[in-house]
Write a protein that holds these residues in place. Structure first.
Motif, short mmCIF file in Angstrom:
data_model
loop_
_atom_site.label_atom_id
_atom_site.label_comp_id
_atom_site.label_asym_id
_atom_site.label_seq_id
_atom_site.Cartn_x
_atom_site.Cartn_y
_atom_site.Cartn_z
N ALA A 6 0.84 -1.21 0.00
CA ALA A 6 0.00 0.00 0.00
C ALA A 6 0.87 1.26 0.00
CB ALA A 6 -0.94 -0.01 1.20
N LEU A 7 1.94 1.25 0.78
CA LEU A 7 2.84 2.41 0.82
C LEU A 7 3.45 2.68 -0.56
CD1 LEU A 7 4.74 1.97 4.23
CD2 LEU A 7 2.98 3.67 3.66
N ALA A 8 3.64 1.60 -1.32
CA ALA A 8 4.24 1.75 -2.65
C ALA A 8 3.19 1.95 -3.75
CB ALA A 8 5.10 0.52 -2.96
N GLY A 9 1.91 1.97 -3.38
CA GLY A 9 0.85 2.22 -4.36
C GLY A 9 0.39 0.99 -5.13
N ILE A 10 0.69 -0.22 -4.60
CA ILE A 10 0.30 -1.47 -5.26
C ILE A 10 -1.04 -1.94 -4.70
CG2 ILE A 10 0.97 -3.88 -5.67
CD1 ILE A 10 3.90 -2.96 -5.23
N LYS A 11 -1.95 -2.38 -5.59
CA LYS A 11 -3.31 -2.72 -5.16
C LYS A 11 -3.61 -4.21 -5.13
CE LYS A 11 -5.70 0.24 -4.50
NZ LYS A 11 -5.79 1.05 -3.27
N VAL A 12 -2.78 -5.04 -5.77
CA VAL A 12 -3.09 -6.48 -5.89
C VAL A 12 -1.88 -7.29 -5.41
CG1 VAL A 12 -3.76 -8.34 -7.47
CG2 VAL A 12 -4.64 -6.03 -7.83
N PHE A 13 -2.17 -8.35 -4.67
CA PHE A 13 -1.13 -9.14 -3.99
C PHE A 13 -1.51 -10.62 -4.10
CE2 PHE A 13 -0.07 -9.92 0.86
CZ PHE A 13 0.86 -10.88 0.55
N ALA A 14 -0.54 -11.46 -4.45
CA ALA A 14 -0.78 -12.90 -4.53
C ALA A 14 0.02 -13.63 -3.46
CB ALA A 14 -0.38 -13.44 -5.90
N THR A 15 -0.60 -14.61 -2.82
CA THR A 15 0.10 -15.43 -1.83
C THR A 15 -0.45 -16.86 -1.89
OG1 THR A 15 0.71 -15.57 0.50
CG2 THR A 15 -1.52 -14.82 0.04
N GLY A 16 -0.07 -17.70 -0.89
CA GLY A 16 -0.61 -19.05 -0.79
C GLY A 16 -1.87 -19.03 0.05
N GLY A 17 -1.65 -18.92 1.37
CA GLY A 17 -2.80 -18.88 2.28
C GLY A 17 -2.69 -17.69 3.21
N ILE A 18 -3.83 -17.18 3.65
CA ILE A 18 -3.79 -16.08 4.62
C ILE A 18 -3.91 -16.65 6.04
CG2 ILE A 18 -4.67 -14.33 3.03
CD1 ILE A 18 -7.43 -14.63 4.43
N GLY A 19 -3.46 -15.88 7.02
CA GLY A 19 -3.66 -16.24 8.41
C GLY A 19 -5.11 -15.97 8.80
N GLY A 20 -5.48 -16.43 10.01
CA GLY A 20 -6.87 -16.24 10.43
C GLY A 20 -7.02 -16.51 11.92
N VAL A 21 -8.21 -16.95 12.28
CA VAL A 21 -8.50 -17.26 13.68
C VAL A 21 -8.05 -18.70 13.94
CG1 VAL A 21 -10.31 -17.48 15.42
CG2 VAL A 21 -10.50 -15.72 13.62
N HIS A 22 -7.15 -18.88 14.90
CA HIS A 22 -6.66 -20.22 15.19
C HIS A 22 -7.72 -21.03 15.93
CE1 HIS A 22 -2.40 -20.28 13.93
NE2 HIS A 22 -2.62 -18.99 13.90
N ARG A 23 -7.64 -22.35 15.78
CA ARG A 23 -8.52 -23.22 16.56
C ARG A 23 -8.19 -22.99 18.04
NH1 ARG A 23 -8.76 -29.20 13.91
NH2 ARG A 23 -8.21 -28.66 11.77
N GLY A 24 -9.19 -22.93 18.86
CA GLY A 24 -8.97 -22.68 20.28
C GLY A 24 -8.77 -21.22 20.61
N ALA A 25 -9.03 -20.33 19.67
CA ALA A 25 -8.78 -18.89 19.88
C ALA A 25 -9.64 -18.33 21.02
CB ALA A 25 -9.03 -18.11 18.59
N ALA A 26 -10.72 -19.01 21.35
CA ALA A 26 -11.56 -18.53 22.45
C ALA A 26 -10.76 -18.44 23.74
CB ALA A 26 -12.76 -19.45 22.63
N THR A 27 -9.74 -19.32 23.89
CA THR A 27 -8.90 -19.21 25.09
C THR A 27 -7.53 -18.59 24.81
OG1 THR A 27 -8.34 -21.52 24.77
CG2 THR A 27 -9.95 -21.03 26.48
N THR A 28 -6.95 -18.86 23.61
CA THR A 28 -5.60 -18.31 23.34
C THR A 28 -5.64 -16.89 22.79
OG1 THR A 28 -5.57 -19.11 21.07
CG2 THR A 28 -4.72 -20.62 22.74
#
Ligand code: PSU
Ligand code: MN
Length: 309
Positions: free
Chosen positions: A116-138
């Motif tokens: 974003a700082l460089a003005g780029i709008k599109v990005f490709a990756t493998g997988g994104i991070g998210g809510v881990h299993r057990g996040a209700a406690t961790t």
């Protein structure tokens, strides 16, 4: 923003952004912490080539000795693939890297911010991070979600691995106001598999349709969020959800046994899955990253065309 002593944008990338030509950002945690050497550096080079073959300029992003680089050369890719002590850096780690002159591979979150700082709008990756299993406690929720809520970059991924709680991740993205688009499928994908049991929040069937969505998001409505574009792994490369599910359950049990927490969780689980599937998961990972790079480049081309570039 163009180059500065701490934000180094290659002339090719700066020129493409400046003249409204398509650019695709690529992350570096997948190189330093996501795949073994030399597959990691071969993947990094190949993905850049795929982006070029589809008419866009690739910009792999990382922090090297305290400077944030947007666009890397071959020696820099090799360094990230081989060097010891490359920090896994999310957005909050960027100031530390700059202030201490350290080297870090950027996660989805940190890559989005630098793109974003460089003005780029599109990005490709493998997988994104998210809510881990057990996040209700961790309370372990990836900063990738925070970044998607606040940074206007489209992230093309193969969805969310079932090392995470996919349902809670989708709930969180809804709460954060992040559009979630699935490319050409009615189901949200789970990285190795086209299936997750969760319906696509929204489905669009072509890069042109996705580009129209990005235009509506940022240029028509003035929203400031990112957009999550889930691009299911090709059918031929899929690992059935029940097969990979068993391996992931074992890896999660080991995580608990070893007491691993915090930012080491994701790399640990990814490494265990590769180890347990004897490279089959690595082949699937490579296939989906290639596919994401191709689709992201097509989206970037279509989006810049809509802007009159
Ligand atoms: N998921 C994958 N492969 C990866 C990652 C996630 O299938 O390489 C990496 C990405 O860089 C992502 C990061 O941004 O892990 C998320 O880490 P954490 O859960 O610590 O936020
Ligand atoms: Mn985490």
């Amino acid at each position: 923003m163009t180059s500065s002593p701490t934000l180094v944008v290659t002339p090719e990338v700066a020129d493409a952004v400046g003249s409204g030509r398509p650019v695709v950002a690529l992350e570096s945690t997948i190189i330093s912490h996501g795949m073994p050497y030399p597959t990691n550096v071969e993947m990094a080079r190949e993905v850049e080539r795929i982006v070029r073959d589809h008419g866009a300029v690739p910009a792999t992003i990382a922090a090297l000795e305290g400077r944030c680089h947007v666009g890397l050369d071959d020696a820099q890719l090799e360094q990230l693939a081989t060097a010891d002590g490359v920090v896994k850096a999310t957005t909050r780690d960027l100031p530390w890297l700059v202030a201490t002159g350290s080297t870090g591979a950027t996660t989805v979150a940190a890559t989005m911010r630098l793109a974003a700082l460089a003005g780029i709008k599109v990005f490709a990756t493998g997988g994104i991070g998210g809510v881990h299993r057990g996040a209700a406690t961790t309370m372990d929720v990836s900063a990738d979600l925070t970044e998607l809520a606040s940074t206007p970059v489209a992230v093309v991924s193969a969805g969310v691995k079932s090392i995470l709680d996919i349902g809670l991740t989708l709930e969180r993205l809804e709460t954060l106001g992040v559009p979630v688009i699935v490319h050409a499928s009615d189901e949200f994908p789970s990285f190795y598999s086209r299936h997750s049991g969760f319906p696509a929040p929204r489905r669009l069937d072509s890069p042109a349709a996705i580009a129209a969505h990005l235009h509506a998001t940022w240029d028509v409505l003035g929203l400031t969020t990112g957009v999550s574009i889930a691009n299911p792994i090709p059918v031929a490369d899929e690992i059935p959800a029940h097969e990979i599910g068993r391996v992931i359950d074992e890896a999660l049990a080991e995580l608990d046994a070893f007491g691993i927490v915090g930012q080491d969780v994701t790399p640990f689980l990814l490494a265990k899955v590769v180890e347990r599937t004897e490279g089959r998961s690595l082949a699937a990972n490579l296939a989906l990253v290639r596919h994401n790079a191709a689709v992201a480049a097509q989206v970037a081309v279509a989006y810049t065309a809509l802007l009159g570039g």
